[in-house]
Structure formats: structure tokens, C-alpha cells
Scaffold this motif. Structure first.
Motif, short mmCIF file in Angstrom:
data_model
loop_
_atom_site.label_atom_id
_atom_site.label_comp_id
_atom_site.label_asym_id
_atom_site.label_seq_id
_atom_site.Cartn_x
_atom_site.Cartn_y
_atom_site.Cartn_z
N PRO A 1 47.18 96.98 36.19
CA PRO A 1 46.54 95.35 35.12
C PRO A 1 46.53 94.47 35.90
O PRO A 1 46.64 94.08 36.91
CB PRO A 1 47.69 95.76 34.04
CG PRO A 1 48.53 96.20 34.85
CD PRO A 1 48.87 97.41 36.23
N ALA A 2 45.94 93.75 34.46
CA ALA A 2 45.76 92.04 35.09
C ALA A 2 45.44 91.53 36.29
O ALA A 2 44.14 92.41 36.54
CB ALA A 2 47.25 91.85 35.63
N ILE A 3 45.28 91.22 37.45
CA ILE A 3 44.32 90.82 38.70
C ILE A 3 44.08 92.32 38.76
O ILE A 3 43.48 93.07 39.67
CB ILE A 3 44.57 89.92 39.77
CG1 ILE A 3 44.53 88.51 38.56
CG2 ILE A 3 43.66 90.21 41.00
CD1 ILE A 3 44.33 87.66 40.01
N GLY A 4 45.51 93.03 39.56
CA GLY A 4 45.44 94.28 40.19
C GLY A 4 44.77 94.16 41.34
O GLY A 4 44.96 93.46 42.45
N GLN A 5 43.46 95.00 41.64
CA GLN A 5 43.35 95.63 42.92
C GLN A 5 41.31 95.33 42.43
O GLN A 5 40.96 95.72 41.60
CB GLN A 5 43.07 97.35 43.47
CG GLN A 5 44.33 96.90 44.08
CD GLN A 5 43.33 97.29 45.43
OE1 GLN A 5 41.97 96.43 45.95
NE2 GLN A 5 44.24 96.58 46.48
N ILE A 6 40.70 95.16 43.38
CA ILE A 6 38.82 95.47 43.17
C ILE A 6 39.06 96.96 43.48
O ILE A 6 37.31 96.96 43.66
CB ILE A 6 38.33 94.77 44.48
CG1 ILE A 6 38.39 95.11 46.16
CG2 ILE A 6 39.30 93.10 44.01
CD1 ILE A 6 38.15 94.18 47.25
N LEU A 7 39.31 97.99 43.97
CA LEU A 7 39.38 98.96 44.77
C LEU A 7 39.21 99.87 43.22
O LEU A 7 39.05 99.21 41.84
CB LEU A 7 39.79 99.80 45.21
CG LEU A 7 40.06 99.35 46.49
CD1 LEU A 7 41.52 99.53 47.87
CD2 LEU A 7 38.87 99.57 47.57
N PRO A 8 38.13 101.21 43.30
CA PRO A 8 37.59 101.86 41.41
C PRO A 8 39.26 102.07 41.48
O PRO A 8 40.03 103.20 41.33
CB PRO A 8 37.50 103.16 42.94
CG PRO A 8 36.78 102.58 43.51
CD PRO A 8 37.73 101.95 44.29
#
Length: 340
Positions: free
Chosen positions: A109-116
Motif C-alpha cells: 500500500p501507500a507509495i509502495g513499489q513502482i513494480l507490477p
């Protein structure tokens, strides 16, 4: 028609233009950035308008305003960007204004990761905004299908006067595949919206107002009843799915989007080992294709495996609801940018 080798995000953006989209407002966030980048050049070429809003909130309300005058409009985002759009999405649904929203999901959740990842499922299908609203949700599994569903999403949005979400992920968005684009729509053939758009008047001396506020309690309830009837119509008439090697399947995998592509490869490998596996792939995840699961012969099915790139599981709850304890359901999960 000739085939072109195109990246998923750019292919979906071009499909929107060909569907008659002439307005886009959005804000940069990975991994959907190529959609606004592409449209910033492409829309002016066809007489359309591109605006990079000062925020996601501003962008979704620009879509609201432009939709209210009858122009096919779209936005896109990823992860926390969608969270910022939720108020505008519920305004679109409450005002019965059509719009298309492309979600190129990333890990959270939130900003998390840019990956799929596929961690936006509950957001898209259950709570895209407060007030109990629903969006019609497509879930393509390859670039060609993403093109076709974005193209159709504008028709669905106009037909039901409701926002439509095209739920993808960073893998599909960044994937390059050979595709065929649909034809460019003639704008004069698009649905007539004169019965509700702000640029028309019901009487000469009275301007129209589009709003979501209902001062009288009975009016609010009637609006909710109308809303529920629309969703029931989707469930009755708009469920879509793909069946893969189901005829003799004893193990049924259910997956959507990128995970479904991987599941097909797994099924082929299992078949070589003599294991009779098949798949139900939801194409609409709202309405969820419960009819596909009701068709199964539960006397021969050993179990259902729900596969998704989300921890904890999300689509599992829809699968569990429609299966109704007729066979065991297990999960195969990944998340945080780890592709299945």
C-alpha cells in the motif's frame, strides 16, 4: 489491417484517441507515465485537449467538467494517485457522467513499489469512491485486449453513464506486443447526449445543473435505488470471461490480467504431466463473472486455485462468494512487485 509493435501504455492511449476521446487530464506517476506523455502530443493532432493537472485531484475534476458537456474524457494513474481521485470518481458516478480511468497498478500500500502488482482489485471493484458507488471494471491480459477494451470502455461508459476502470498493471503497461488498432471513430456517430449535457437547455430560460446533492431524503434513496438497478443490469448482461482447457479439468485455476498469462503456461506444463488443469479468466472483474463458476461440474473438480499478485488475497473473496463451498479454494499469491 497492419500490425504494429507497441508498448502497452502507449497502445492504450492510442486506443482511447481512436475511440473518440478528446480530453485527457492527469498527473505523472510511475508506471503509467507514458499514457499522458503520449496523449500530450497525440490529442492536439486530432483537435483534442491534453492538460497536466496540478494534482490528481484537479485532474479528475477536469474530467468531470469536460464530461458534463458531452466530450469523451479520460484520466489514468497508478497506486496512491488513484486514492487521490476517489472523491472525483464518486462525483462522476453520482452525477451519472461517463469517463474512462486507466489504472496501471503498482505494488502497495501507500507509495509502495513502482513494480507490477494486482493490489488495486478491491479498490477498483468494491470501493472506487465513498457512497457505495461502483465502476464497471475491465481486466485485460495482453496488449491487444487492453487496446480493444479501452476502445470499448468509452461505449460502456456512455451506455450506462458511469465511469469505467480499465484495470491493468505495470507489467502489461510496459510490455511490447504486436497489435492491430481499431479504426478511428467518426465523432458524428457517437451517442447523443443532449438529454443531460450542460450545453443544452430543457427550456429557453432555464440552465441545466449537474450535481450530486439531494436535499430531500426520498430523492437520495431513489437515486441509490436507480444506482443499484444499474449494477444489477451489469451483473445480468455484462459478465465476461475466458474459459481455457476447462472441458475435462479437475483443477481450475482462476486468474486475471498478467497472472492469467502465466497461469496458461503453467496449465500447459501440468497437462504434459497428465494433470487435468484449466482456467477461468475474468475479463470483467466488476461485474464479476459468477456465471462462469456456476457452470462448473463440481462433481469432478478437486479444487480451485486462485492466483493473483496480491498479499493478502483480494479476488479470492469474489471467487469464494460465487463458489459457495462447492469445492475447496486455495491461493497462490505474490505481491510487492514480485511477478507470479
Amino acid at each position: 489491417m497492419s500490425r504494429e509493435f507497441v508498448k502497452g501504455t502507449e497502445a492504450m492511449a492510442e486506443a482511447a484517441v481512436r475511440a473518440g476521446c478528446r480530453f485527457f487530464a492527469g498527473y505523472p506517476i510511475t508506471p503509467q507515465n507514458e499514457i499522458p506523455e503520449y496523449l500530450s502530443v497525440r490529442l492536439p493532432q486530432v483537435g483534442g485537449e491534453f492538460i497536466q493537472g496540478e494534482s490528481e485531484i484537479a485532474s479528475i475534476y477536469m474530467v468531470y467538467v469536460v464530461s458534463s458537456v458531452g466530450i469523451r474524457s479520460m484520466t489514468s494513474s497508478s497506486g496512491p494517485g488513484l486514492a487521490l481521485k476517489t472523491e472525483g470518481i464518486t462525483y462522476l458516478a453520482g452525477a451519472e457522467l461517463p469517463a474512462v480511468i486507466i489504472d496501471v497498478a503498482r505494488g502497495g500500500p501507500a507509495i509502495g513499489q513502482i513494480l507490477p502488482a494486482q493490489q488495486d482489485y478491491l479498490f477498483a471493484t468494491k470501493s472506487p469512491g465513498p457512497g457505495g458507488i461502483r465502476c464497471f471494471v475491465f481486466a485485460p491480459s495482453n496488449v491487444q485486449e487492453a487496446v480493444d477494451l479501452v476502445y470499448e470502455a468509452f461505449d460502456i461508459a456512455d451506455k450506462y453513464r458511469n465511469p469505467v476502470i480499465v484495470l491493468t498493471d505495470g507489467a502489461l503497461g510496459n510490455m511490447m506486443e504486436a497489435i492491430e488498432f481499431p479504426k478511428m471513430r467518426d465523432l458524428t456517430t457517437l451517442p447523443n447526449k443532449n438529454d443531460y449535457i450542460l450545453t443544452k437547455r430543457d427550456t429557453v430560460d432555464k440552465a441545466r445543473v449537474i450535481q450530486t446533492y439531494h436535499a430531500a431524503v426520498p430523492d437520495m434513496q431513489q437515486a441509490n435505488i436507480k444506482m443499484a438497478a444499474k449494477y444489477a443490469e451489469w451483473e445480468k448482461n455484462e459478465q465476461r470471461w475466458e474459459e481455457y482447457m476447462l472441458d475435462d479439468a479437475e483443477i481450475v485455476i482462476t486468474a486475471y490480467g498478467t497472472t492469467a498469462r502465466i497461469a496458461k503456461s503453467a496449465i500447459k506444463s501440468l497437462r504434459k504431466e497428465g494433470i487435468k488443469a484449466g482456467m477461468i479468466r475474468p475479463i470483467t472483474v466488476y461485474p464479476f463473472p459468477g456465471n462462469a463458476f456456476n457452470k462448473l461440474n463440481y462433481n469432478k473438480i478437486k479444487f480451485i486455485l486462485n492466483a493473483e499478485m496480491s498479499i493478502p488475497a483480494q479476488m479470492f473473496f469474489d471467487v469464494d462468494y460465487v463458489v459457495r463451498q462447492r469445492t475447496p479454494i486455495y491461493n497462490q499469491l505474490s505481491s510487492g512487485g514480485i511477478v507470479m
